[in-house]
Design a protein around this motif. Structure first.
Motif, PDB file in Angstrom:
ATOM      1  N   PRO A 202       0.807  -1.231   0.000  1.00  0.00           N
ATOM      2  CA  PRO A 202       0.000   0.000   0.000  1.00  0.00           C
ATOM      3  C   PRO A 202       0.840   1.281   0.000  1.00  0.00           C
ATOM      4  O   PRO A 202       0.450   2.278  -0.597  1.00  0.00           O
ATOM      5  CB  PRO A 202      -0.814  -0.099   1.296  1.00  0.00           C
ATOM      6  N   ASN A 203       2.009   1.252   0.635  1.00  0.00           N
ATOM      7  CA  ASN A 203       2.791   2.488   0.778  1.00  0.00           C
ATOM      8  C   ASN A 203       3.812   2.684  -0.346  1.00  0.00           C
ATOM      9  O   ASN A 203       4.594   3.622  -0.309  1.00  0.00           O
ATOM     10  CB  ASN A 203       3.507   2.487   2.136  1.00  0.00           C
ATOM     11  N   GLN A 204       3.825   1.825  -1.338  1.00  0.00           N
ATOM     12  CA  GLN A 204       4.873   1.919  -2.375  1.00  0.00           C
ATOM     13  C   GLN A 204       4.459   2.874  -3.495  1.00  0.00           C
ATOM     14  O   GLN A 204       4.237   2.476  -4.630  1.00  0.00           O
ATOM     15  CB  GLN A 204       5.205   0.529  -2.924  1.00  0.00           C
ATOM     16  N   ARG A 205       4.395   4.169  -3.149  1.00  0.00           N
ATOM     17  CA  ARG A 205       3.960   5.165  -4.128  1.00  0.00           C
ATOM     18  C   ARG A 205       4.898   5.243  -5.320  1.00  0.00           C
ATOM     19  O   ARG A 205       4.458   5.393  -6.461  1.00  0.00           O
ATOM     20  CB  ARG A 205       3.855   6.551  -3.454  1.00  0.00           C
ATOM     21  N   GLU A 206       6.208   5.131  -5.050  1.00  0.00           N
ATOM     22  CA  GLU A 206       7.191   5.196  -6.148  1.00  0.00           C
ATOM     23  C   GLU A 206       6.956   4.074  -7.155  1.00  0.00           C
ATOM     24  O   GLU A 206       7.016   4.288  -8.361  1.00  0.00           O
ATOM     25  CB  GLU A 206       8.613   5.058  -5.587  1.00  0.00           C
ATOM     26  N   HIS A 207       6.717   2.862  -6.627  1.00  0.00           N
ATOM     27  CA  HIS A 207       6.477   1.727  -7.518  1.00  0.00           C
ATOM     28  C   HIS A 207       5.186   1.933  -8.306  1.00  0.00           C
ATOM     29  O   HIS A 207       5.106   1.614  -9.496  1.00  0.00           O
ATOM     30  CB  HIS A 207       6.410   0.424  -6.713  1.00  0.00           C
ATOM     31  N   GLN A 208       4.167   2.485  -7.640  1.00  0.00           N
ATOM     32  CA  GLN A 208       2.896   2.716  -8.327  1.00  0.00           C
ATOM     33  C   GLN A 208       3.049   3.781  -9.406  1.00  0.00           C
ATOM     34  O   GLN A 208       2.480   3.664 -10.498  1.00  0.00           O
ATOM     35  CB  GLN A 208       1.818   3.119  -7.314  1.00  0.00           C
ATOM     36  N   ASP A 209       3.834   4.826  -9.100  1.00  0.00           N
ATOM     37  CA  ASP A 209       4.065   5.879 -10.105  1.00  0.00           C
ATOM     38  C   ASP A 209       4.769   5.299 -11.330  1.00  0.00           C
ATOM     39  O   ASP A 209       4.427   5.626 -12.468  1.00  0.00           O
ATOM     40  CB  ASP A 209       4.921   7.012  -9.511  1.00  0.00           C
ATOM     41  N   LEU A 210       5.766   4.443 -11.081  1.00  0.00           N
ATOM     42  CA  LEU A 210       6.505   3.838 -12.193  1.00  0.00           C
ATOM     43  C   LEU A 210       5.571   2.947 -13.021  1.00  0.00           C
ATOM     44  O   LEU A 210       5.605   2.963 -14.260  1.00  0.00           O
ATOM     45  CB  LEU A 210       7.702   3.037 -11.658  1.00  0.00           C
ATOM     46  N   ALA A 211       4.709   2.187 -12.352  1.00  0.00           N
ATOM     47  CA  ALA A 211       3.750   1.326 -13.060  1.00  0.00           C
ATOM     48  C   ALA A 211       2.834   2.171 -13.953  1.00  0.00           C
ATOM     49  O   ALA A 211       2.549   1.799 -15.106  1.00  0.00           O
ATOM     50  CB  ALA A 211       2.922   0.520 -12.060  1.00  0.00           C
ATOM     51  N   ARG A 212       2.423   3.311 -13.437  1.00  0.00           N
ATOM     52  CA  ARG A 212       1.554   4.210 -14.228  1.00  0.00           C
ATOM     53  C   ARG A 212       2.302   4.698 -15.458  1.00  0.00           C
ATOM     54  O   ARG A 212       1.777   4.670 -16.572  1.00  0.00           O
ATOM     55  CB  ARG A 212       1.127   5.384 -13.334  1.00  0.00           C
TER      56      ARG A 212
END
Ligand SMILES: [Zn+2]
Ligand SMILES: [Zn+2]
Length: 339
Positions: A202-212
């Motif tokens: 849930p807290n992996q914003r960097e990973h989510q941004d990269l996925a986007r």
């Protein structure tokens, strides 16, 4: 030569790798001596250090995502010339004679050796390898960008093939580190009408941004229920829970591929009706074959794969491993020997 060595099973937090001077190795029969320029830092090193898959002897030089140049040829070696750029992956040698090898499954060979586990790997200025287990690196990749292709890329490619993904289908990716961020690029290229759903902590914003940025069609946290069932899924995480989660979200007849050499926590109890019935499958991916690397590297150049990397010096291997364990690396961690 300078090398970072592991002397015993340890905790990663203790920063156990030690910088030492060792004699530069000499290429034996059929081998090449490679001057290492870059070496990726892989999750498997955490498993080796912490003893879930310990090296077969100590001290050991870890590292199996190696890019370098041929420094010299051993007797009988002739596939490469001095100065050629080559890559070395996890598979260091296979017997070529056992039932697995004869079927092209050298990843399952009974007597295979693994780079940085049974023989010295790439956390060093030089390494030697049998020339048949080195691969030309396509032009267009810098050494640093090529290194993560040798494991994160090759094993991700194998996992994607094993998943049974087809165009128009939905692929779920649990965990979005070095391997998944390459797999999404392969999937988007090979299956233009397919969709990729990404699940992170849930807290992996960097990973989510990269996925986007890389075109994920839906992004959520492990535990979330996506808008559609997954036709197939690949679990890249080091823990057990996402395997059950992927099975819960899986479409009838789908398959979950577990791309992990070891798990730090067990897969929780499965409910037959909810997680397995309707012909759902679970399959692990173990190691890689030379063919995986020979197929994937040219494909990576054709796509072309853009590997995000965070650069470290050889002496900073411990820091890279700590950040990797904390899930704080964006893309792949790579050591540059010239840094
Ligand atoms: Zn690896
Ligand atoms: Zn074999």
């Amino acid at each position: 030569m300078k090398a970072m060595v592991l002397e015993k099973v340890s905790s990663v937090a203790e920063r156990p790798l030690k910088l030492v001077d060792l004699p530069t190795p000499v290429a034996g029969r059929g081998q090449i001596l490679v001057r290492v320029s870059a070496c990726g830092v892989c999750h498997t090193e955490l498993d080796e250090i912490e003893g879930r898959i310990p090296p077969s002897r100590f001290p050991m030089i870890l590292g199996h995502e190696i890019v370098g140049r041929v420094e010299s040829l051993g007797p009988g070696a002739g596939r490469f010339r001095e100065g050629d750029r080559v890559g070395i992956a996890w598979i260091n040698w296979a017997c070529g004679k056992c039932l697995f090898c004869l079927k092209g499954q050298e990843n399952l060979c009974e007597t295979a050796t693994w780079t940085g586990k049974d023989v010295y790997g790439g956390y060093a200025e030089y390494t030697v390898v049998a020339e048949d287990f080195a691969y030309p690196i396509p032009e267009g990749f810098t050494d640093l960008k090529a290194a993560p292709l040798l494991c994160a890329g090759v094993i991700g490619y194998r996992a994607l093939r094993l998943s049974g993904m087809e165009d128009g289908k939905v692929l779920g990716l649990y965990g979005f580190g070095a391997s998944a961020h390459i797999v999404i690029q392969v999937a988007k290229y090979e299956y233009p009408d397919g969709r990729v759903f990404v699940f992170t902590r849930p807290n992996q914003r960097e990973h989510q941004d990269l996925a986007r940025e890389l075109g994920a069609d839906w992004i959520g946290a492990t535990g979330d229920t996506p808008p559609e069932k997954l036709n197939c899924a690949i679990d890249f995480t080091p823990v057990g829970e996402p395997v059950r989660e992927a099975l819960r979200n899986l479409q009838k007849g789908g398959r979950v591929v577990v791309n992990a050499i070891r798990k730090t926590t067990p897969i929780p109890e499965l409910d037959y009706t909810e997680h397995l019935w309707y012909e759902k499958e679970v399959k692990s991916v173990a190691n890689v074959t030379r063919r995986d690397a020979q197929e994937f590297l040219p494909l990576a150049a054709e796509i072309p794969i853009v590997a995000e990397s965070q650069e470290f010096g050889l002496e900073e291997a411990n820091e890279a491993l700590v950040l990797l364990k904390e899930g704080k690396i964006r893309g792949a961690a790579v050591m540059s020997m010239t840094r």
